[in-house]
Design an enzyme around this catalytic site. Structure first.
Site, short mmCIF file in Angstrom:
data_model
loop_
_atom_site.label_atom_id
_atom_site.label_comp_id
_atom_site.label_asym_id
_atom_site.label_seq_id
_atom_site.Cartn_x
_atom_site.Cartn_y
_atom_site.Cartn_z
N ASP A 90 -48.87 46.45 48.40
CA ASP A 90 -50.22 46.49 47.82
C ASP A 90 -50.21 47.19 46.46
O ASP A 90 -49.39 48.07 46.22
CB ASP A 90 -51.16 47.22 48.79
N HIS B 231 -48.74 40.48 39.95
CA HIS B 231 -48.01 39.83 41.04
C HIS B 231 -46.59 39.47 40.61
O HIS B 231 -45.66 39.54 41.40
CB HIS B 231 -48.75 38.57 41.51
N LEU C 259 -29.01 40.23 55.53
CA LEU C 259 -30.39 40.66 55.77
C LEU C 259 -31.26 39.51 56.28
O LEU C 259 -31.22 38.40 55.74
CB LEU C 259 -30.98 41.18 54.43
N ARG D 232 -54.87 51.56 55.92
CA ARG D 232 -55.20 50.59 56.98
C ARG D 232 -54.06 49.59 57.18
O ARG D 232 -53.16 49.47 56.34
CB ARG D 232 -56.51 49.87 56.69
N GLU E 137 -43.64 53.75 63.03
CA GLU E 137 -44.01 54.90 62.21
C GLU E 137 -44.66 54.36 60.93
O GLU E 137 -44.13 53.43 60.30
CB GLU E 137 -42.77 55.71 61.84
C1 FPP Z 1 -51.34 42.91 47.00
O1 FPP Z 1 -51.71 43.43 45.76
C2 FPP Z 1 -50.40 41.84 46.83
C3 FPP Z 1 -50.59 40.52 47.16
C4 FPP Z 1 -51.81 39.97 47.77
C5 FPP Z 1 -49.54 39.56 46.89
C6 FPP Z 1 -48.18 40.07 47.19
C7 FPP Z 1 -47.22 39.18 46.57
C8 FPP Z 1 -46.13 39.59 45.89
C9 FPP Z 1 -45.70 40.97 45.69
C10 FPP Z 1 -45.25 38.59 45.39
C11 FPP Z 1 -44.26 38.35 46.45
C12 FPP Z 1 -43.56 37.17 46.15
C13 FPP Z 1 -42.87 36.47 47.05
C14 FPP Z 1 -42.04 35.36 46.55
C15 FPP Z 1 -42.89 36.73 48.49
P1 FPP Z 1 -53.24 43.34 45.36
O2 FPP Z 1 -53.45 42.09 44.59
O3 FPP Z 1 -54.07 43.49 46.59
O4 FPP Z 1 -53.36 44.58 44.45
P2 FPP Z 1 -54.62 45.54 44.31
O5 FPP Z 1 -54.70 46.31 45.60
O6 FPP Z 1 -54.21 46.40 43.16
O7 FPP Z 1 -55.80 44.68 44.03
#
Ligand code: FPP
Length: 234
Positions: free
Chosen positions: A14, A31, A125, A188, A201
């Site tokens: 996140d 992202h 992995l 959460r 954990e």
């Molecule tokens: C949460 O940050 C992140 C996501 C909803 C997307 C997670 C995706 C990636 C890290 C890319 C992963 C890529 C692959 C190929 C699996 P948010 O947008 O909720 O951030 P915020 O809490 O700052 O709004």
């Protein structure tokens, strides 16, 4: 053989958009930076001999984000898979996607399926990417399939145990995560691995996902090693 104190770590990645906001960059570019962070961690996890890593990439609730963001994320998943699969496979990573694949665009679903098939004998992995995943959806679908098997006479309702039920989840034969890490500081679980994380954990850090580095992962594992897991006993 790895000397790690755990086999499976689950992560809620996140804070991507906040990371971009802080730098006055376009929000969605966070992202892309999140992908770099994931790539670093996958390499690290493989190098230290972690067996299973499960990351939350798109929840079944994320469809509620703007059309633009949903499209951006799906394009990103597709590009990352295209650009990174060979390297992942060279590193013996076994890739699996967890979630309801029925509403994933057909082309992307097919490339997910192909990558799972092509990497299924890899011995490094185990990387699980949760996409269109939600625990309640997962548990409801499991209950439905189990009920159908009972109706079809394949098993008796009296035979249903926790282990048997777990085999109907998306995670099937994957062991439960010993630790769940959440970056970005929210306290959460966001409908993530609710069954599997019953005794995990929790490690919540304010670090935003794009900034979460391998040494931060090592710190979490180190803290895990010092926790006293009692599974409800004294
Ligand atoms: C949460 O940050 C992140 C996501 C909803 C997307 C997670 C995706 C990636 C890290 C890319 C992963 C890529 C692959 C190929 C699996 P948010 O947008 O909720 O951030 P915020 O809490 O700052 O709004």
């Amino acid at each position: 053989m790895s000397t790690l104190p755990l086999r499976h770590v689950a992560i809620i990645m996140d804070g991507n958009r906040r990371w971009a906001d802080q730098r006055k960059l376009p929000r969605l570019s966070g992202h892309k930076e999140g992908v770099k962070s994931l790539k670093r961690l996958v390499q690290h996890a493989g190098a230290i001999g972690l067996e299973y890593l499960t990351v939350y990439a798109f929840s079944s609730e994320n469809w509620q984000r703007s059309k633009e963001e949903v499209r951006y994320l799906f394009e990103l998943f597709s590009n990352v898979l295209r650009d990174e699969f060979t390297e992942l496979a060279d590193n013996k990573v076994r890739l699996r996607f967890l979630g309801d694949m029925s509403t994933i665009p057909a082309r992307l679903r097919k490339s997910f399926e192909r990558s799972m098939e092509d990497s299924k004998n890899n011995t490094g992995l185990n990387l699980q990417v949760a996409i269109n995943y939600g625990s309640r959806l997962e548990i409801t679908q499991a209950a439905k399939r189990l009920a159908l098997d009972v109706v079809a006479g394949k098993l008796n309702a009296n035979e249903i145990t926790e282990d048997l039920f777990a085999n109907y989840l998306f995670t099937e034969d994957i062991p439960d995560p010993e630790m769940m890490i959440r970056t970005g500081g929210e306290m959460r679980l966001s409908n993530y691995l609710l069954w599997q994380a019953a005794y995990s954990e929790l490690y919540i850090t304010p670090i935003l996902w794009p900034d979460f580095a391998p040494h931060n992962f090592d710190e979490a594992v180190e803290e895990y090693a010092h926790r006293n897991r009692r599974f409800g006993a004294d």
